[in-house]
Design a protein around this motif. Structure first.
Motif, PDB file in Angstrom:
ATOM      1  N   ARG A 259       0.785   4.128   0.786  1.00 49.43           N
ATOM      2  CA  ARG A 259      -0.394   4.858   1.477  1.00 49.43           C
ATOM      3  C   ARG A 259       0.873   4.599   3.243  1.00 49.43           C
ATOM      4  NH1 ARG A 259      -5.898   6.010   4.283  1.00 49.43           N
ATOM      5  NH2 ARG A 259      -5.270   6.901   6.680  1.00 49.43           N
ATOM      6  N   THR A 260       1.297   3.080   3.214  1.00 51.07           N
ATOM      7  CA  THR A 260       2.106   2.631   3.967  1.00 51.07           C
ATOM      8  C   THR A 260       3.431   3.939   4.394  1.00 51.07           C
ATOM      9  OG1 THR A 260       0.824   0.507   4.401  1.00 51.07           O
ATOM     10  CG2 THR A 260       2.777   0.255   4.944  1.00 51.07           C
TER      11      THR A 260
ATOM     12  N   ASN B  20       0.759  -1.329  -0.401  1.00 48.58           N
ATOM     13  CA  ASN B  20      -0.100  -0.356  -0.066  1.00 48.58           C
ATOM     14  C   ASN B  20       1.023   0.831   0.189  1.00 48.58           C
ATOM     15  OD1 ASN B  20      -2.096   1.837   0.344  1.00 48.58           O
ATOM     16  ND2 ASN B  20      -2.580   1.045   2.320  1.00 48.58           N
TER      17      ASN B  20
END
Length: 1340
Positions: A647-648, A645
């Motif tokens: 976003r991670t 991800n």
């Protein structure tokens, strides 16, 4: 008259009196003195000296001008020159010069020899009083010029000159001093006696000074010309120089190896991002087997945390050798606080895993603080506490100053570094005093010692010196001064050489190069950016999500070492994997950081940190900050697409940067420094420059008092002292002569090794005791001229971080299960080694025993006995009467006893030792009872021989008249009984009975005529008659060809039936030990055998001490004990045989015209033979005990033990049946068949029957029915029934043992032993059981 051994007026310093002092005075009857002075004739007074040593004599070759040196100690001394020419008369001139060589015009004194005199001593003695010497003292030169005729250039003659300086003095009572007025030295003075001629009487004394050992360097060529006659000292000094060169080569190689050891090992498992360093010095002990081949791990235990486990190893040098000191640089993330202890363990690997740790010193390289750990313990499975993992607490000051610790450390340091000779081998590698320099100093010291020793060798002792008595040690003032003078000559220059070498700085050190290094700073900075860029490029290739998670895990693990928060950590959260959430892990780390760096609630409650706490806390914060910079750089290299991800990724980047900002604030608050440098680090490329800033840390300890070029001064002194000492030592040796040189050399070598091996070690021990008891100061370990360099390994061309990951199985102690397995294997290896040692020891023991056994026997003894027996029994019949006995004696006995060569028997190979003798044993008259009905028919009865009826009387010739007093008949009379002790004989077993050693004896004489007349006299007087029961012919011969003595006994006995039966007994003994190589080989075997016995005694003593009374319940222990007892019995008998043999040989040498008895010696030799035979028997039976290692033999032994109760029962039954049949056959056939005449003969006959050896015909011919029944029933009961049942019992027990057999532990030990032995030869050993199990596993 009064004499004194010492000067009674020693308080007066003048006179130098060293001889005895004597006084003679004359008095009248009333006691008044008679003055004796101003006599016309001198009084001769001889003052002796105690022999104190050798006199220095010079032998001059008069083929050319010859010169010698004379030292005159004082200006009032008289010089006496004693000369001995090789030919007499020998005319020559003598010139004496002072401090220079004399000439015919320039000399102190001159004379022509020989003088007028009655003796050679008077003609060749030149006496020079102080007037002739013109008051000169010191070195004088004496030149000898031979007087030859015209045309003759040289003569072939030598002249020996012995100079003696002496003086005659008396005690002047008015002036209270020694004076020489009215006294002069006589020409008869020697170095032992001073002749004083005086015209008065008082106290007289003399001062005798034998010229000290001087040598003239100008005579070098002349002295070296005598090398062929006296090469001892020259060859010895030359051998020392050659040996020195060889040892220097070895020392140089050792120095090269030590150079590799003198460095601090930067451990490979140090984290390159760590910021704190500790120097660890590990000292391995000096005990035997102290070194280790294992992998050693250490952990530092501090008050504020523990270090990571570190593997102490170095790929470039061996570590943890016996007596070695190894230094390691250990890095930690931050300061650990006060060290409380260290944890050491190893994996017990390698060929010698056991390790004896001496002591460990840990030093903080930032604060220079040291912590001492006095371990002195084994890390081993079979030694000490049998532990591989130990924690050692830090030693307090009281622990360090204990006597045992201080004594051992001081003694170790003095032997390894302080002692010049021992430090050659055990020199500390870090010392600047190299091994080559130490060897050279030893060489120089040895040559200087030899020079001072030979200078003062043979100086006569001064008896006037007062002896200082220190118990068993005594020394005089002269000896003390010689020691002081020797020390003043020898030690100052050697101490200077050692001090120069020990305190000179090395030529190149980092401390001396600082200027050159600072000039390269800009080049390093430019290189730094290039390397950083390479590291970033490499990281972009190798960085993965797992790598980042591992780095975060490392941070979290370091935080747990000093964690103060209560936030729990789950171990699985730190492991890499696909399901791992990097944001969760970073959150845990963030909570840790904030928890440990939480600000206080109010400023007034906040404690003010100390000056020491701020740097330590800043160090920890800086470490975390650098670690986060590294994580930030890795995230910047990693693309967001690499994560599941994106976003991670961005959240993780924000978390890392947030923690960095928090730590920047903490650094600013702790150190009040700005972080302007970090503004540019917000970018990814800038972060790498600040966070991964390469640091190069150096520590340098400089040591040395003198500049480096002082080493050349030391070498110059070594070369000068060595060559000068060696040169003058060779000159002295050539001057001394061969015999005196050998004596000096032996005394010097003995005193040197006595000092080296005894006196100097005792001095070191005494100094160690003094320092441990009195000084009580701990010696600091000086690290000399060692540079510590640590580079950031991230700069090594982008080296992958994976190369520095830890192998966790190595950094964890062995689990308990593994330790138990290793202990078991170690015990098995020890037992296998003990078993191998037992086998090899037994084989050596048996070999030595067989050598001793067969070394005592000579195979020629059988042939010698057989030859003598055949010659003396050639014409003898089985049954003889008295006339036949005399006939045999005259014909066969005398013919062989006195052979063709006088003094030799038979064919002349064996020498007759002493005379031969005849001895008979008789019985008394009417010695048996006669039946009443037969008294009229048989008036006299003569019994069988027995000790009770033996006739011990004394008779006149013809046995007619008894003599009550034995002494009246004479001890040598053949009609007089003599006891066994008088005859030095022994009891003899005959075919009928045991005969006593006494009897009626006559000697045959030295030749045939005497022997014939003796026999004729005995026959005519009926020396042998119906009362004779045994006749002995006894003599001894020596055969030089085989070096054997043969003691011969020819016996003719009768059982009182009128017939004599012949029996011979011969025994050969070696009394003169041969000197060939075999004798020395056997003697060496005997000594080694005794050493084996002592070794077995030591083992059995330990076993008896441990087992106590249970020791005697083991049959193998009893076997060992029997072997030991028999061995020492054999030693005692051997000593007794030697003593008896020497006694008998001495008796024969003094009484060659008598019978020489060697019976006691022969008996001792026979006993020794039996003892050795039983030793061989028992030692061979011991082989059965070793064969227990064979599975089949072990099974047979176990089967016999299982069936022992049944076997013992059957043995009892067999013995009963054998006794029954033997008794029966003896009663039936004992009177007519020889095989059954006694019970023992019958028993042996029936035992032979079981083996198939039996004469059936003699039994069946005697009585077919009774014999058939007796023999047949014995065969049925014994052979077919009992013996088969006996074998069946054993077979049944063997079958049960095969079914219930369990492999013994010794079988595994044998397999392990075979595996180790074959492994030495590169052969792979496969156990059958293991291979069988593998096959079964495969089939399954």
């Amino acid at each position: 008259m009064v004499t004194f051994d010492k000067n009674p007026f020693s308080w007066n310093e003048r006179g130098d009196i060293s001889s005895v002092v004597g006084a003679l005075s004359l008095t009248t009857k009333n006691g008044s003195g008679i003055p004796v002075e101003n006599l016309s004739d001198d009084i001769e007074i001889l003052l002796p000296r105690v022999i104190g040593g050798q006199v220095n004599s010079s032998v001059l070759d008069l083929g050319n001008y010859s010169t010698t040196i004379i030292n005159i100690p004082s200006n009032d001394s008289t010089v006496i020159l004693k000369m001995v020419p090789s030919v007499d008369p020998l005319p020559f001139k003598l010139f004496l010069g002072y401090m220079e060589y004399p000439t015919e015009t320039n000399h102190v004194a001159m004379t022509e020899m020989p003088f007028q005199g009655a003796t050679q001593e008077e003609r060749y003695t030149w006496l020079l009083d102080p007037k002739n010497l013109k008051g000169h003292a010191g070195v004088h030169y004496l030149v000898v010029r031979p007087i030859v005729g015209p045309g003759i250039k040289s003569i072939n003659a030598t002249l020996s000159i012995t100079p003696i300086t002496t003086s005659c003095k008396f005690w002047n009572e008015s002036k209270l001093e020694w004076s020489d007025s009215g006294c002069r030295v006589g020409i008869k003075s020697t170095h032992l006696v001073t002749q004083c001629l005086c015209n008065h009487l008082t106290f007289f004394g003399s001062s005798v000074f034998v010229t000290p050992n001087l040598v003239d360097p100008s005579r070098t060529a002349e002295l070296f010309a005598t090398f062929a006659q006296n090469p001892v000292v020259v060859c010895f000094v030359g051998a020392l120089f050659v040996t020195y060169l060889l040892v220097v080569v070895w020392a140089r190689c050792k120095d090269i190896k030590d150079t590799a050891k003198v460095k601090v090992t930067v451990l490979e498992d140090n984290d390159p991002r760590d910021g704190y360093g500790y120097l660890l010095r590990v000292n391995t002990g000096y005990r035997f087997g102290a070194s280790t081949s294992s992998q050693v791990i250490v952990t530092l235990l501090g008050a504020e945390g523990n270090s990571e486990p570190h593997h102490l190893s170095d790929s470039k040098k061996p570590v943890f050798e016996r007596g070695a000191m190894d230094m390691f640089l250990i890095t930690t993330p931050f300061f650990l606080g006060e060290l409380k202890g260290i944890r050491l363990w190893h994996d017990n690997s390698g060929s010698h895993p056991a390790w004896y740790v001496g002591n460990v010193v840990a030093q903080d390289l930032q604060t220079k603080q040291k912590w001492y750990f006095m371990c002195n313990s084994w890390l081993a499975l079979d030694m000490g506490d049998c532990l591989l993992d130990k924690v050692f607490p830090v030693s307090e000051e009281m622990d360090l100053k204990k006597f045992s610790n201080l004594f051992f450390m001081k003694m170790t340091k003095d032997f390894s570094d302080g002692h010049l000779w021992y430090s050659v081998i055990s020199r500390p590698p870090s010392s600047t005093f190299t091994c080559v320099q130490r060897v050279s100093c030893c060489f120089s010291l040895l040559l200087c010692t030899m020079l001072t020793s030979i200078m003062f060798y043979g100086i006569p002792s001064d008896p006037s010196d007062q002896v200082m008595d220190l118990g068993h040690f005594e020394f005089t003032w002269q000896q003390f001064m010689i020691g002081v003078q020797s020390s003043l000559i020898m030690f100052p220059v050697n101490i200077l050489i050692v001090s120069i070498f020990r305190n000179s700085r090395p030529r190149e050190t980092s401390c001396c190069k600082r200027k050159s290094k600072t000039t390269k700073t800009h080049q390093q900075d430019s290189t730094l950016h290039t390397v950083n860029s390479q590291a970033v490029t490499s990281m972009s290739v190798n960085t993965t999500l797992d790598t980042i998670i591992k780095d975060i895990t490392t941070i979290a693990h370091s935080l747990t070492q000093t964690a103060k928060s209560n936030i729990p950590l789950v171990e699985s959260a730190f492991g890499p994997g696909q399901d791992t959430d990097i944001n969760a892990i970073l959150s845990v780390v963030e909570d840790f950081i904030k928890q440990n760096n939480k600000p206080e609630s109010s400023a007034c409650e906040r404690p003010v940190p100390g000056a020491e706490d701020i740097p330590k806390k800043s160090n920890k914060t800086m470490y975390l900050y650098r670690q986060l910079c590294h994580i930030d750089k890795e995230l910047s290299v990693l693309h967001p697409s690499s994560l599941p991800n994106p976003r991670t990724y961005h959240q993780a980047l924000q978390q890392v940067q947030g923690m960095k900002s928090f730590l920047e604030d903490q650094l600013f608050a702790l150190s009040s420094i700005t972080v302007d440098e970090t503004t540019h680090e917000k970018s990814s490329t800038g972060n790498s420059a600040a966070c991964e800033g390469s640091r190069k840390k150096r520590w340098c300890f400089c040591h040395g008092l003198f500049p480096w070029w002082f080493v050349f001064v030391g070498w110059l002194l070594v070369i000068a002292t060595s060559f000068v000492s060696g040169y003058f030592t060779m000159l002295y040796g050539l001057k001394f002569g061969k015999d005196r040189s050998i004596n000096w050399l032996v005394s010097m070598i003995v005193s040197f090794f006595q000092s080296l091996l005894l006196i100097q070690p005792v001095k070191v021990l005494c100094l160690a005791v003094f320092f441990a008891l009195v000084v009580k100061k701990l010696d600091e370990d000086n690290v000399q001229n060692i540079e510590f360099v640590k580079y950031d390994r991230n700069l090594e061309k982008g080296k992958d971080q994976q190369n520095f990951r830890r192998e966790y199985h190595l950094y964890e102690p062995p689990p308990p299960v593994e330790i138990e397995r290793m202990k078991k294997r170690k015990v098995m290896q020890q037992k296998a080694f003990a078993l191998l040692r037992e086998i090899l020891t037994y084989m050596g023991f048996l070999w030595m025993l067989l050598l001793v056994a067969y070394g005592q026997r000579d195979p020629n003894a059988f042939f010698l006995n057989q030859h003598i027996r055949n010659r003396f029994t050639g014409r003898i019949s089985e049954s003889m009467n008295l006339e036949d006995v005399f006939t045999w004696a005259n014909v066969s006995l005398l013919t062989n006893l006195f052979g063709e060569y006088p003094g030799f028997i038979t064919d002349g190979n064996s020498k007759l030792v002493g005379n031969a003798r005849l001895r008979q044993l008789r019985v008394q008259k009417n010695s048996c009872q006669i039946a009443d009905s037969m008294l009229s028919l048989v008036p006299d009865c003569r019994a069988l021989y027995s000790w009770e009826v033996e006739d011990m009387g004394s008779y006149k010739p013809g046995w007619n008249h008894s003599v009550r007093d034995n002494s009246s008949a004479g001890p040598s009379s053949p009609w007089t009984y003599q006891t066994q002790a008088q005859l030095r004989a022994r009891a003899v077993w005959g075919k009928v009975v045991l005969y006593r050693g006494g009897g009626f004896v006559t000697e045959l004489g030295p030749d045939l005529s005497n022997a014939s007349s003796t026999l004729e006299h005995l026959f005519r007087n009926k020396w042998l008659d119906m009362y004779t029961r045994a006749i002995f012919v006894e003599f001894t011969v020596y055969n030089a060809n085989v070096n054997l003595f043969c003691i011969v006994t020819l016996l003719m006995e009768t059982p009182a039936v009128g017939a004599f039966h012949f029996h011979s007994e011969l025994q050969s003994v070696r009394l003169y030990q041969s000197t060939d190589g075999l004798y020395f080989f056997v003697m060496a075997a005997e000594i080694i055998y005794l050493l084996f016995i002592l070794y077995y005694m030591f083992l059995q003593g330990k076993l008896m001490k441990n087992q106590r009374w249970l020791y005697f319940k083991n049959k193998w222990n009893l076997l060992e004990l029997s072997i030991i007892l028999l061995s020492w019995s054999a030693v005692a008998v051997l000593i007794k045989r030697t003593l008896l043999g020497n006694r008998d040989l001495t008796y024969y040498q003094n009484h060659k015209d008598q019978f020489a008895s060697f019976y006691e010696t022969a008996t001792a030799d026979l006993v020794l033979q039996y003892l050795i035979a039983f030793l061989v028997l028992l030692a061979t039976i011991k082989l059965w005990h070793l064969l227990r290692l064979n599975p089949k033999m072990y099974m047979i032994t176990a089967a016999l033990q299982r069936a022992w109760s049944d076997i013992s029962s059957f043995l009892v039954i067999i013995v009963i049946i054998l006794v029954a049949y033997s008794s029966t056959s003896n009663v039936i056939y004992g009177w007519k068949i020889s095989s059954y005449k006694t019970f023992m003969d019958s028993l042996l006959t029936f035992i032979s029957l079981q083996a198939g050896i039996f004469n059936y015909d003699e039994v069946l011919d005697s009585n077919p029915v009774l014999g058939g029944i007796l023999v047949g029933s014995c065969i049925v009961f014994m052979t077919f029934l009992l013996l088969n049942l006996f074998i069946s019992v054993i077979l049944v027990a063997l079958n049960k043992e095969q079914i219930q057999h369990k492999p013994s532990e010794e079988e595994e030990i044998v397999d392990l032993m075979l595996q180790n032995i074959l492994g030495l030869f590169g052969i792979t050993y496969t156990n059958k059981k293991d291979s069988g199990n593998d096959c079964s596993d495969i089939s399954q």
